[in-house]
Motif scaffolding. Structure first.
Motif, short mmCIF file in Angstrom:
data_model
loop_
_atom_site.label_atom_id
_atom_site.label_comp_id
_atom_site.label_asym_id
_atom_site.label_seq_id
_atom_site.Cartn_x
_atom_site.Cartn_y
_atom_site.Cartn_z
N SER A 289 0.31 15.68 15.07
CA SER A 289 -0.28 16.04 13.92
C SER A 289 -1.85 15.32 13.85
N PHE A 290 -2.61 15.99 13.02
CA PHE A 290 -4.00 15.59 12.54
C PHE A 290 -4.94 15.77 13.87
N LEU A 291 -4.50 16.86 14.49
CA LEU A 291 -5.36 17.50 15.72
C LEU A 291 -6.00 18.87 15.38
N GLN A 292 -6.01 19.21 14.10
CA GLN A 292 -6.41 20.66 13.81
C GLN A 292 -7.95 20.44 13.46
N PRO B 235 0.84 -1.26 -0.06
CA PRO B 235 0.10 0.03 0.06
C PRO B 235 0.84 1.20 0.04
N GLU B 236 0.22 2.18 -0.59
CA GLU B 236 0.95 3.60 -0.57
C GLU B 236 0.25 4.48 0.61
N PHE B 237 1.06 5.32 1.06
CA PHE B 237 0.42 6.19 2.06
C PHE B 237 0.73 7.83 1.87
N LEU B 238 1.04 8.26 0.52
CA LEU B 238 1.37 9.61 0.22
C LEU B 238 0.07 10.46 0.47
N ARG B 239 0.74 11.58 0.74
CA ARG B 239 -0.63 12.79 0.64
C ARG B 239 -0.53 13.55 -0.29
N GLU B 240 -1.73 13.94 -0.73
CA GLU B 240 -1.62 14.78 -2.06
C GLU B 240 -1.01 15.99 -1.44
N GLY B 241 -0.38 16.83 -2.58
CA GLY B 241 0.32 18.02 -1.91
C GLY B 241 1.63 17.74 -1.54
N ILE C 286 -3.57 -2.82 7.22
CA ILE C 286 -2.63 -1.65 7.66
C ILE C 286 -3.18 -0.15 7.15
N LYS C 287 -3.37 -0.28 5.82
CA LYS C 287 -3.58 1.07 5.09
C LYS C 287 -4.98 1.38 5.50
N TYR C 288 -6.06 0.75 5.61
CA TYR C 288 -6.93 1.09 6.09
C TYR C 288 -7.22 1.65 7.55
N LYS D 97 -8.75 10.88 14.78
CA LYS D 97 -8.17 11.77 15.33
C LYS D 97 -8.84 13.36 14.73
N ILE D 98 -9.16 13.47 13.51
CA ILE D 98 -9.89 14.65 13.09
C ILE D 98 -11.08 14.88 13.64
N SER D 99 -12.00 13.95 13.53
CA SER D 99 -13.39 13.95 14.19
C SER D 99 -13.49 14.20 15.63
N TYR E 141 -12.61 16.42 7.26
CA TYR E 141 -11.60 15.80 6.28
C TYR E 141 -12.35 15.70 5.03
N GLY E 142 -11.77 15.67 3.78
CA GLY E 142 -12.28 15.41 2.29
C GLY E 142 -11.26 14.68 1.58
N GLY E 143 -11.18 14.87 0.47
CA GLY E 143 -10.20 14.09 -0.51
C GLY E 143 -10.69 12.78 -0.87
N SER E 144 -9.72 12.26 -1.67
CA SER E 144 -10.05 11.08 -2.36
C SER E 144 -9.89 9.61 -1.40
N CYS E 145 -9.45 9.81 -0.50
CA CYS E 145 -8.84 8.82 0.30
C CYS E 145 -9.68 8.67 1.79
N PHE E 146 -9.81 9.45 2.77
CA PHE E 146 -10.51 9.31 4.09
C PHE E 146 -11.82 9.08 4.14
C1 UDX Z 1 -4.61 10.76 3.21
C2 UDX Z 1 -3.47 10.32 4.04
O1 UDX Z 1 -2.70 11.23 4.81
C3 UDX Z 1 -2.44 9.51 3.18
O2 UDX Z 1 -1.48 8.88 3.94
C4 UDX Z 1 -3.23 8.43 2.54
O3 UDX Z 1 -2.55 7.56 1.74
C5 UDX Z 1 -4.37 9.15 1.45
O4 UDX Z 1 -5.06 10.14 2.19
P1 UDX Z 1 -4.68 13.18 1.71
O5 UDX Z 1 -5.93 12.66 1.44
O6 UDX Z 1 -3.83 13.48 0.50
O7 UDX Z 1 -3.84 11.84 2.59
O8 UDX Z 1 -4.66 14.20 2.71
P2 UDX Z 1 -4.30 14.74 4.12
O9 UDX Z 1 -3.11 15.56 4.12
O10 UDX Z 1 -3.97 13.44 5.08
O11 UDX Z 1 -5.51 15.27 4.72
C6 UDX Z 1 -6.79 14.81 4.62
C7 UDX Z 1 -8.05 15.73 5.17
O12 UDX Z 1 -8.00 15.97 6.66
C8 UDX Z 1 -7.87 17.12 4.40
O13 UDX Z 1 -9.21 17.36 4.23
C9 UDX Z 1 -7.57 17.87 5.63
O14 UDX Z 1 -7.97 19.37 5.58
C10 UDX Z 1 -8.22 17.25 6.86
N1 UDX Z 1 -7.34 17.59 8.22
C11 UDX Z 1 -5.87 17.12 8.15
C12 UDX Z 1 -7.69 18.19 8.95
O15 UDX Z 1 -9.07 18.44 8.98
N2 UDX Z 1 -7.30 18.14 10.44
C13 UDX Z 1 -6.00 17.71 10.59
O16 UDX Z 1 -5.40 17.81 11.50
C14 UDX Z 1 -5.56 17.18 9.29
#
Ligand code: UDX
Length: 431
Positions: A248-251, A150-156, A203-205, A214-216, A256-261
């Motif tokens: 991290s991830f406590l903001q 599995p790949e763990f990269l973040r967009e951006g 592990i990836k999921y 953490k975010i919610s 959260y949005g995006g193609s993964c979470f």
């Molecule tokens: C994520 C995972 O980090 C990465 O490991 C996985 O492979 C793909 O999904 P990505 O979707 O690119 O990566 O975005 P990420 O930077 O993780 O942020 C996800 C979302 O969470 C964003 O909408 C971001 O705004 C939100 N976020 C992140 C918060 O609301 N609070 C935080 O503290 C961190």
């Protein structure tokens, strides 16, 4: 070993670059001729800082080739990475049709031993399905191994994450497959976890679902902070110093949005349910996230009375900064609701664009933040693009009809914004 990457989206294009950077000969295969043509010119079809330059470098050096010719690509390579999309179906389960197609193509054109590695995020048990799909499509039996990596990269941050991963997960049943993958990753010095394909898949999921949790968690806590006269950012800072929690991830924010979470959490919940296991925490994580944007919208509505004929400036559309990706972006839900309530929506994002859909026809798309806020009754910040923090808000305040600022990413300093005369509200950062 030469490497074939099937699928040239975020994961595929980045993986191709990483292996080319590590010195391997790589080919990217995609059914989309336009994407391939652009990649052949060293151009990317999406925004990802730093990736295009590295792809261009390796296209020029000849280490990175791109093709739409499946037969030649599959017969000519020993190691094949599947990096195609795995979107969610309407019922929340993963749609594996592109994985299946890739596996069947591999089976059909196989001409000798291949190592087939799935990098896309896939449910537990997919490696076994990939094996079955390849076998069923083979014209004559050839040996192969199917592994999960599995790949763990973040967009951006794809380049940084992919070139310097914090771990590499290798899920393989055969020592030969493990050995080959270890060789491919020999120049990487991070921990390498050797495990079963099922464990690698989970592990990836599990990682993404935990980060979403953490975010919610912080987003719910932020609501309590608003009621308790406490600043959620300071709570996060205090919590994050505990190494068991981490900073991290406590903001807190719009969620959260995006193609993964969103898709990964929902797929994990659904696949668990099918196995008779209810993941109750994750069900709530999804629910908190789904409604989080409405919390800020409610604050704006209370302030303005209603949105009818009010000018609302939306700053930021992308699901996070440094990407043009709008998949599951909270800003979209926000805009949709505002339009339903008859607001005049004025939008600015440095690079992301609205989808071509009639629901958004009445949105005024602006070419700068300054233009978007002209005559606004309220600014709603949805994405924390650095440039928004650098604007001279004291000067810009005069351009608004009413100086109301709703900060969906707690990007601004609440005290400073109030000091210059804004009515400012964030998410749990009032005090
Ligand atoms: C994520 C995972 O980090 C990465 O490991 C996985 O492979 C793909 O999904 P990505 O979707 O690119 O990566 O975005 P990420 O930077 O993780 O942020 C996800 C979302 O969470 C964003 O909408 C971001 O705004 C939100 N976020 C992140 C918060 O609301 N609070 C935080 O503290 C961190």
């Amino acid at each position: 070993m030469n490497i074939l990457i099937i699928g040239t989206g975020y994961v595929g294009a980045t993986t191709a670059m990483v292996f080319a950077e590590s010195g391997w000969q790589v080919t990217g295969l995609d059914i989309d001729a336009n994407k391939i043509e652009r990649l052949r010119q060293g151009q990317l079809h999406f925004h990802e800082p730093g990736l295009e330059q590295l792809i261009d470098k390796h296209v020029r050096s000849g280490r990175l080739l791109f093709t739409t010719d499946q037969e030649t690509a599959i017969t000519g390579h020993d190691v094949i990475f599947i990096c195609v999309g795995t979107p969610s179906r309407p019922d929340g389960n993963a749609d594996l049709r592109y994985i299946q197609q890739a596996a069947e193509d591999i089976g059909q054109w196989m001409n000798g031993y291949k190592l087939v590695v799935t990098k896309s995020t896939v449910p537990v048990g997919t490696q076994e399905q990939v094996t079955a799909w390849i076998q069923a499509a083979q014209r004559q039996p050839h040996p192969f191994d199917a592994a999960s990596n599995p790949e763990f990269l973040r967009e951006g941050k794809a380049v940084e994450d992919a070139l310097r991963p914090d771990r590499i997960i290798i899920g393989a049943d055969s020592p030969k497959a493990t050995e080959q993958l270890l060789m491919l990753y020999q120049s990487f010095h991070c921990p390498k976890i050797l495990t079963t394909p099922r464990t690698a898949e989970l592990i990836k999921y599990a990682s993404n679902a935990f980060l979403a949790t953490k975010i919610s968690y912080m987003n719910e806590l932020a609501k309590l902070c608003d009621e308790s006269k406490v600043n959620v950012n300071e709570v996060a800072r205090g919590m994050g110093l505990d190494p068991r929690i981490g900073p991290s991830f406590l903001q807190a924010g719009l969620g959260y949005g995006g193609s993964c979470f969103p898709k990964d959490v929902s797929e994990l919940v659904m696949s668990a349910r099918e196995q008779g296991v209810q993941l109750r925490i994750l069900e709530q994580v999804m629910e908190v996230n789904r409604s989080q944007y409405a919390y800020l919208l409610d604050k704006a509505r209370s302030r303005l009375g209603d949105f009818a004929n009010k000018n609302i400036a939306i700053l930021g559309l992308a699901f996070k900064p440094d990407t043009d990706d709008i998949r599951e972006a909270p800003a979209l839900r926000m805009i949709y609701d505002l339009l339903l309530e008859q607001a005049n929506v004025r939008l600015f994002d440095p690079i992301a664009a609205l989808p071509a859909h009639s629901s958004f026809d009445t949105v005024k798309v602006c070419t700068s933040a300054e233009e978007a806020i002209q005559g606004a009754d309220a600014v709603i910040l949805c994405t924390e693009w650095t440039a928004f923090g650098q604007l001279d808000w004291e000067k810009l305040k005069g351009q608004l009809r009413q100086p109301n600022f709703f900060d969906g990413r707690n990007m601004m300093d609440a005290r400073a914004m109030r000091g210059i005369g804004f009515y400012y509200q964030g998410i749990g950062n009032d005090y």
